[in-house]
Design a protein around this motif. Structure first.
Motif, PDB file in Angstrom:
ATOM      1  N   UNK A 210      15.836  18.103 -10.147  1.00 52.34           N
ATOM      2  CA  UNK A 210      15.018  16.876 -10.280  1.00 52.34           C
ATOM      3  C   UNK A 210      13.883  16.925  -9.254  1.00 52.34           C
ATOM      4  N   UNK A 211      12.704  16.558  -9.688  1.00 52.67           N
ATOM      5  CA  UNK A 211      11.523  16.665  -8.821  1.00 52.67           C
ATOM      6  C   UNK A 211      11.583  15.656  -7.669  1.00 52.67           C
ATOM      7  N   UNK A 212      11.194  16.083  -6.477  1.00 47.58           N
ATOM      8  CA  UNK A 212      11.198  15.197  -5.315  1.00 47.58           C
ATOM      9  C   UNK A 212       9.926  14.354  -5.234  1.00 47.58           C
ATOM     10  N   UNK A 213       9.995  13.238  -4.519  1.00 47.22           N
ATOM     11  CA  UNK A 213       8.787  12.465  -4.250  1.00 47.22           C
ATOM     12  C   UNK A 213       8.270  12.777  -2.863  1.00 47.22           C
ATOM     13  N   UNK A 214       9.151  13.231  -2.003  1.00 52.74           N
ATOM     14  CA  UNK A 214       8.731  13.549  -0.640  1.00 52.74           C
ATOM     15  C   UNK A 214       8.338  15.019  -0.577  1.00 52.74           C
TER      16      UNK A 214
ATOM     17  N   UNK B 261      16.594  16.190  -6.046  1.00 51.53           N
ATOM     18  CA  UNK B 261      17.934  15.725  -6.367  1.00 51.53           C
ATOM     19  C   UNK B 261      17.852  14.317  -6.901  1.00 51.53           C
ATOM     20  N   UNK B 262      18.906  13.917  -7.624  1.00 54.22           N
ATOM     21  CA  UNK B 262      18.850  12.632  -8.331  1.00 54.22           C
ATOM     22  C   UNK B 262      19.012  11.407  -7.435  1.00 54.22           C
ATOM     23  N   UNK B 263      19.820  11.513  -6.363  1.00 50.70           N
ATOM     24  CA  UNK B 263      20.147  10.304  -5.611  1.00 50.70           C
ATOM     25  C   UNK B 263      21.012   9.380  -6.455  1.00 50.70           C
ATOM     26  N   UNK B 264      21.370   8.230  -5.886  1.00 53.97           N
ATOM     27  CA  UNK B 264      22.181   7.270  -6.645  1.00 53.97           C
ATOM     28  C   UNK B 264      21.469   5.936  -6.777  1.00 53.97           C
ATOM     29  N   UNK B 265      20.259   5.836  -6.233  1.00 52.45           N
ATOM     30  CA  UNK B 265      19.574   4.540  -6.233  1.00 52.45           C
ATOM     31  C   UNK B 265      18.071   4.742  -6.239  1.00 52.45           C
ATOM     32  N   UNK B 266      17.332   3.869  -6.924  1.00 53.64           N
ATOM     33  CA  UNK B 266      15.874   3.967  -6.848  1.00 53.64           C
ATOM     34  C   UNK B 266      15.346   3.639  -5.455  1.00 53.64           C
ATOM     35  N   UNK B 267      16.180   3.059  -4.597  1.00 53.61           N
ATOM     36  CA  UNK B 267      15.759   2.760  -3.230  1.00 53.61           C
ATOM     37  C   UNK B 267      15.658   4.021  -2.376  1.00 53.61           C
ATOM     38  N   UNK B 268      16.319   5.084  -2.801  1.00 57.07           N
ATOM     39  CA  UNK B 268      16.299   6.348  -2.049  1.00 57.07           C
ATOM     40  C   UNK B 268      16.702   7.432  -3.038  1.00 57.07           C
ATOM     41  N   UNK B 269      15.790   7.714  -3.976  1.00 60.57           N
ATOM     42  CA  UNK B 269      16.213   8.588  -5.067  1.00 60.57           C
ATOM     43  C   UNK B 269      15.974  10.037  -4.720  1.00 60.57           C
ATOM     44  N   UNK B 270      16.783  10.522  -3.807  1.00 58.73           N
ATOM     45  CA  UNK B 270      16.829  11.935  -3.499  1.00 58.73           C
ATOM     46  C   UNK B 270      18.228  12.264  -3.020  1.00 58.73           C
TER      47      UNK B 270
END
Lengths: 398, 398
Positions: A214-218, A224-233
């Motif tokens: 999954x593409x990172x934003x940082x 990685x997917x993460x488990x929340x849109x608050x920290x999706x990595x």
């Protein structure tokens, strides 16, 4: 507690003072936690005034007593109000306004800057000395390298624990929780300092299977997917399956100093594409060890490494999925995740002995997964020497 | 994943636009992670331009696709270069320069501000809208309260696990590691966002015995020894003994939203002084629940609570050891640890329904230890209602 030796503090301040003098800065006001730790040996609610020459003045709001326990600097001056700062700067510089004063303008909030510029030091000129600080900090002493080796030992403890927890049917998230516990029991301080605004690094990335791509934003190669849109990595709730390649990328902290390490583990034979990329990753590390010598220019190293990948026809999905790849292969590392030097496109930094950086050539292949290992290196006269002690093979678990 | 509903995003933007209009700000450029999550529902490398009226413009450097998965805002505009921002602001405001543009000047680094002020928007006036953002964010919707209740359930899982790990001979540090693992397995995101510069909150404070009363350097009532001068707060390597009172103060994160909870546990009967303070702590909570009604002024609540403590002759070591006590009893809480309102000296904030804050009356008694529990409250028409579900008794373990 492992206190910073007074000889360390003295050498750091002298090196920084030389740079202040060369830039005609009369004094620096050090405020940020990492820089305070580096120059004073303690993190307090404090200001450290370092003049271009002569002894620094350490003013502490809280806690004076704990500051005295941890810093070799004397005296520790109790700071009741920020209004004391101008006269403390007079004292440190032996001069009155107008002067040139340096602050950490790369991290200092704008409102704080204007308070200093307009209220506290209206007759002085405030300039950015963050580059000088980061330059000073980029050259590690042998004591600092010892700290970084301590962090590498924690990374090793974590990597060696992976086979104990990694099995079919376990959630990626639960593997993460077990590895964090392992790191903490081994003394990991729990968090990693970052200089860049909005950058948030937590523990690292434990990623598995195709979702690892999954593409990172940082500014990382992996997201990685993460488990929340608050920290999706980072890790998600995915369940591990046979054939998964699991990438364990950890950022661990020993006495403030970091180690960045990635190792790959596979549940059964890994996908041929990932195995192929892992082999090339090893070649890139060997190339780096030989060529990252004092005098090498980081931007040129980057170009040459990319050439190796291009010649092997493996540029696709290198350093990020599709076209989202980051334009660096390594980042300086020490007290912060994003120190000098950067092994990155266009960088002009000349490597010197004692510089440290993480090197992380990785492929992030959509639909397949992530491959590549990462070490933290120190530049020596013979080239880059790894601080990591964990074997570099791709571990294939039965 | 629990995405932020589009009705939430719409209501937040409308409320904020009303404030922008009232202050004659033409548009705000939202950049900080927490504020991006609040107003867009996703954390990306992005800018959200919110004009005083009309639809916002969401420009994303990376990752556009994941932004589209998480935000209800459309379109998501790919941002290749910051040089696109001026024309996007033209588009959002329907006006050209000169305009008044708002930024988060309480957190934005100084160098970034000057880049925007001098290079990107030389003809516009940049002002601070962080107060307007924080005001908007201080009123929680029922969806947000549900998220905060989710975080409170994680706190409860952790508090209920304490007796399983807390026993004589265990190290405070190891207890911490087990509780962190418990929190992570229950879905804790791992870190807590803080707005204030240099503030670093990690997990919370698991503190025991007399060493729990070590003075803090940050703006907390409790400090704790820590294990390193790089982060000298929180748990140490101390071994738990009979008679210890253990304070478990956790800051846990569910989908970006925080819960702050403290509970006390004792290995055998606790020290009479701590038991006495615990009883008064309960009285303060009961007083607060009744008096923290809409219309109450936070600074007055603070003074009145302090009066209760004064009348009971228990001011010594209240909210910090010796004279180092902090001048607050509660802090707003939601997406960040340090939100509005502050139940603190001199504060003029008028409470409104839907405001949330942590209330933490604590005594930090040198040579003896720490006592006091903490809940996260929401202001309702009937007073403060706790979001926490863990019983409030001091737990005495055999």
């Amino acid at each position: 507690m492992l206190l910073v030796p007074s000889s360390e503090i003295a050498a750091r301040i002298v090196a920084f003072q030389r740079l202040l003098g060369s830039q005609q800065v009369d004094a620096a006001l050090i405020r940020q936690n990492t820089d305070l730790y580096y120059f004073s040996g303690t993190v307090q609610d404090a200001f450290l005034i370092i003049p271009a020459s002569g002894p620094p003045v350490f003013a502490v709001r809280r806690d004076v007593q704990r500051a005295e326990q941890q810093t070799p600097l004397r005296p520790v001056i109790p700071l009741e109000s920020l209004k004391q700062l101008p006269s403390l700067v007079d004292e440190a510089t032996g001069r009155s306004s107008p002067r040139t004063l340096g602050m950490e303008l790369d991290v200092l909030p704008t409102n704080t800057f204007f308070f200093f510029d307009e209220k506290l030091f209206p007759k002085d000129r405030l300039v950015d000395v963050s580059g000088l600080i980061r330059h000073t900090r980029s050259l590690k002493s042998s004591w600092e390298l010892d700290m970084m080796r301590g962090a590498a030992r924690i990374s090793d403890t974590v990597a060696r624990a992976v086979p104990q927890f990694l099995r079919e049917g376990v959630r990626e998230w639960d593997l993460l929780a077990e590895l964090e516990r392992t790191a903490r029991l081994a003394g990991h301080l729990g968090f990693s300092r970052v200089r860049g605004f909005n950058l948030e690094i937590f523990f690292g990335h434990v990623l598995s299977g195709p979702e690892a791509a999954e593409a990172p934003y940082a500014d990382h190669p992996t997201g990685g997917p993460g488990i929340s849109p608050a920290f999706s990595q980072g890790s998600g709730f995915r369940t591990l399956r046979r054939g998964d390649l699991v990438s364990v990328d950890t950022m661990l902290n020993h006495n403030g100093y970091l180690n960045d390490q990635t190792r790959n583990f596979s549940l059964g034979p890994p996908h041929a594409v990932l195995q192929d990329r892992y082999a090339l990753c090893r070649e890139l590390h060997l190339w780096l060890r030989e060529h990252a010598v004092p005098g090498a220019v980081t931007g040129e190293l980057y170009d040459q490494l990319l050439d190796v990948v291009r010649k092997a026809d493996r540029l696709e999905h290198f350093m990020g999925p599709n076209d989202s790849g980051v334009s660096f292969l390594g980042h300086g590392l020490g007290l912060e995740v994003d120190e000098f030097p950067f092994i990155a496109k266009g960088q002009k930094t000349v490597l010197r002995e004692g510089m440290t950086f993480a090197f992380e050539p990785k492929w992030v292949v959509p639909g397949i997964g992530v491959a590549g290992f990462e070490n933290t290196y120190v530049v020596t006269e013979h080239g880059a020497e790894t601080l990591n002690v964990t074997p570099e093979d791709l571990v294939i678990l039965p």
